[in-house]
Design an enzyme around this catalytic site. Structure first.
Site, PDB file in Angstrom:
ATOM      1  N   ASN A   1       0.836  -1.208   0.000  1.00  0.00           N
ATOM      2  CA  ASN A   1       0.000   0.000   0.000  1.00  0.00           C
ATOM      3  C   ASN A   1       0.867   1.255   0.000  1.00  0.00           C
ATOM      4  O   ASN A   1       0.573   2.215  -0.713  1.00  0.00           O
ATOM      5  CB  ASN A   1      -0.889   0.027   1.246  1.00  0.00           C
TER       6      ASN A   1
ATOM      7  N   ASP B   1      -6.108  -2.243  -3.404  1.00  0.00           N
ATOM      8  CA  ASP B   1      -7.418  -2.881  -3.591  1.00  0.00           C
ATOM      9  C   ASP B   1      -7.391  -3.827  -4.793  1.00  0.00           C
ATOM     10  O   ASP B   1      -7.893  -4.952  -4.733  1.00  0.00           O
ATOM     11  CB  ASP B   1      -8.505  -1.821  -3.824  1.00  0.00           C
TER      12      ASP B   1
ATOM     13  N   GLU C   1      -6.352  -7.784   4.678  1.00  0.00           N
ATOM     14  CA  GLU C   1      -5.617  -8.569   3.677  1.00  0.00           C
ATOM     15  C   GLU C   1      -5.566 -10.032   4.094  1.00  0.00           C
ATOM     16  O   GLU C   1      -4.722 -10.801   3.710  1.00  0.00           O
ATOM     17  CB  GLU C   1      -4.249  -7.954   3.416  1.00  0.00           C
TER      18      GLU C   1
HETATM   19  N1  LIG Z   1      -5.672  -1.375  -0.102  1.00  0.00           N
HETATM   20  C1  LIG Z   1      -6.211  -1.983   0.925  1.00  0.00           C
HETATM   21  N2  LIG Z   1      -5.453  -2.202   2.010  1.00  0.00           N
HETATM   22  C2  LIG Z   1      -5.986  -2.832   3.067  1.00  0.00           C
HETATM   23  C3  LIG Z   1      -7.335  -3.261   3.065  1.00  0.00           C
HETATM   24  N3  LIG Z   1      -7.570  -3.854   4.265  1.00  0.00           N
HETATM   25  C4  LIG Z   1      -6.424  -3.794   4.991  1.00  0.00           C
HETATM   26  N4  LIG Z   1      -5.451  -3.180   4.270  1.00  0.00           N
HETATM   27  C5  LIG Z   1      -4.102  -2.899   4.639  1.00  0.00           C
HETATM   28  O1  LIG Z   1      -3.366  -4.092   4.857  1.00  0.00           O
HETATM   29  C6  LIG Z   1      -2.244  -3.767   5.657  1.00  0.00           C
HETATM   30  C7  LIG Z   1      -1.988  -4.893   6.630  1.00  0.00           C
HETATM   31  O2  LIG Z   1      -0.799  -4.616   7.278  1.00  0.00           O
HETATM   32  P1  LIG Z   1      -0.169  -5.505   8.428  1.00  0.00           P
HETATM   33  O3  LIG Z   1      -1.297  -6.044   9.284  1.00  0.00           O
HETATM   34  O4  LIG Z   1       0.879  -4.708   9.111  1.00  0.00           O
HETATM   35  O5  LIG Z   1       0.416  -6.750   7.700  1.00  0.00           O
HETATM   36  P2  LIG Z   1       1.515  -6.839   6.546  1.00  0.00           P
HETATM   37  O6  LIG Z   1       2.050  -5.520   6.145  1.00  0.00           O
HETATM   38  O7  LIG Z   1       0.904  -7.663   5.460  1.00  0.00           O
HETATM   39  O8  LIG Z   1       2.653  -7.658   7.238  1.00  0.00           O
HETATM   40  P3  LIG Z   1       2.738  -9.193   7.442  1.00  0.00           P
HETATM   41  O9  LIG Z   1       1.318  -9.705   7.620  1.00  0.00           O
HETATM   42  O10 LIG Z   1       3.555  -9.388   8.680  1.00  0.00           O
HETATM   43  O11 LIG Z   1       3.370  -9.785   6.251  1.00  0.00           O
HETATM   44  C8  LIG Z   1      -2.559  -2.430   6.352  1.00  0.00           C
HETATM   45  O12 LIG Z   1      -1.738  -1.423   5.818  1.00  0.00           O
HETATM   46  C9  LIG Z   1      -4.000  -2.144   5.949  1.00  0.00           C
HETATM   47  O13 LIG Z   1      -4.226  -0.763   5.743  1.00  0.00           O
HETATM   48  C10 LIG Z   1      -8.106  -2.986   1.919  1.00  0.00           C
HETATM   49  O14 LIG Z   1      -9.287  -3.313   1.806  1.00  0.00           O
HETATM   50  N5  LIG Z   1      -7.511  -2.363   0.877  1.00  0.00           N
END
Ligand SMILES: Nc1nc2c(ncn2[C@@H]2O[C@H](COP(=O)(O)OP(=O)(O)OP(=O)(O)O)[C@@H](O)[C@H]2O)c(=O)[nH]1
Length: 367
Positions: free
Chosen positions: A248, A257, A284
């Site tokens: 992101n 997205d 995610e």
């Molecule tokens: N674009 C988008 N981002 C999302 C959505 N839902 C969650 N996110 C993002 O997913 C990210 C999840 O981050 P983290 O929980 O830190 O996990 P990660 O960066 O994947 O790290 P690891 O799980 O340890 O690999 C966050 O930045 C959320 O803003 C969505 O519907 N759309």
């Protein structure tokens, strides 16, 4: 074929059946009235036997039809339209004979006309869906009345013919009004069904990816695990996109997205059994519920998700794990009596293990 089974029945036939029952009860009431009338009025006495016999016949025929209908309902069977038409002709002829006898006894054409309209009106309402059935009932009655009117003196003939035709027009126009109501009711029923379908989809699915949501997973899990045999093996795979925050940060949330939609497609493409469910768990995080699986099938699904995503090769330049988007997965086996929350926790523990041991892999827990 006089009777058809429920599988071949359309809505028209069912509605006509409701009308039939109403029509039969009315005929019983009318024939009872005609039989009882004899005891209170003496104008029918000269022609009592034919009217009495015909009314009795009408009552017995209606009672028999009522019994037959209730038997058919019990056995989920329905009369065909041809049989309905035959019955309508029989009723039309009986009523034509009754009205003819009433006119012969009373010589009061207006009273007989009113009685005929009282009989025709419910028939038009009861059989409003089928013009043929209405015609089969109405024609013998109209023909008899017109013949009886024709034997009056010329001035009266014209007056009564016009009056009766107008009254018939009013009765028949009721059918058009009924049909309009039915059309409107059907249209609004269809609209409601579409709306309910849309709302159900919105309530059960994630709007971004189109996958089932957590709410639906819970509903589906409880419904299916209550049904399946104890020896069936159910698995839950929890899936998390690796380093998605960085994705992101680098590509922006809109691209984020789009990436989630692609990942969701890879997951749903990897789930091949119809009873299995691909879910967007939140953010995610995704999940897959496998019913009637084995440890081999569960690992095949995890492997398939991994390789399908590898083939898509969605670039992820800030990932420490690979140059493209990868997933970590953890799976756990459900035991009878185990709650969904416990199953999620068990699968989550495996997911964390995968995350903590290098990501882009899957791990299993099978108690
Ligand atoms: N674009 C988008 N981002 C999302 C959505 N839902 C969650 N996110 C993002 O997913 C990210 C999840 O981050 P983290 O929980 O830190 O996990 P990660 O960066 O994947 O790290 P690891 O799980 O340890 O690999 C966050 O930045 C959320 O803003 C969505 O519907 N759309």
């Amino acid at each position: 074929m006089l009777i058809m089974d429920a599988g071949k029945v359309n809505k028209d036939v069912i509605l006509t059946r409701t009308g039939c029952i109403w029509f039969l009860w009315l005929n019983i009431a009318y024939s009872l009235y005609l039989c009882l009338r004899y005891f209170f009025y003496d104008d029918l006495v000269p022609s009592l036997p034919p009217i009495f016999i015909l009314s009795l016949l009408l009552m017995l025929f209606s009672c028999w039809n009522l019994l037959l209908t209730s038997q058919l309902i019990k056995q989920q069977l329905y009369l065909t339209r041809a049989v309905l038409m035959l019955c309508a002709v029989i009723y039309g002829v009986i009523w034509a004979l009754i009205l003819h006898q009433l006119y012969r006894a009373t010589h009061d054409i207006e009273w007989v006309m009113v009685i005929s309209l009282l009989v025709l009106f419910p028939a038009v309402i009861a059989f409003h869906l089928s013009l043929n059935v209405i015609a089969a009932f109405v024609l013998p009655i109209i023909l008899t009345l017109f013949i009886n009117i024709a034997v009056l003196n010329p001035l009266h003939v014209l007056f009564h013919l016009v009056a009766y035709t107008l009254a018939l027009g009013v009765v028949l126009s009721c059918r058009n009004v009924m049909m309009e109501w039915v059309r409107k009711a059907e249209a609004s029923e269809q609209q409601n069904a579409r709306l309910i379908q849309k709302l159900t989809r919105l309530a059960d699915h994630d709007p971004l990816t189109g996958l089932a949501n957590k709410r639906y997973l819970r509903e589906y899990f409880h419904a299916r695990t209550a049904q399946i045999a104890a020896e069936s093996q159910v698995y839950l795979i929890m899936i998390d996109v690796d380093h998605f925050k960085r994705y992101n940060d680098v590509y922006g949330h809109l691209k984020g997205d789009e990436c989630l939609v692609k990942v969701a497609r890879c997951i749903s493409d990897s789930v091949r059994n119809e009873s299995d469910l691909a879910v967007r768990f939140g953010g995610e995080e995704f999940a897959v519920l496998l019913l009637n699986a084995t440890p081999e099938i569960a690992s095949q699904v995890c492997e398939r998700i991994k390789t399908t995503l590898e083939k898509r090769a969605i670039p992820h330049e800030s990932s420490d794990t690979a140059e493209w988007v990868t997933l970590s997965q953890g799976a756990a086996r459900w035991q009878p009596g185990m709650s969904l929350d416990s199953l999620i926790t068990a699968a989550d523990q495996q997911l964390y293990w995968s995350k903590n041991h290098g990501r882009n892999q899957f791990s299993f827990y099978s108690s």
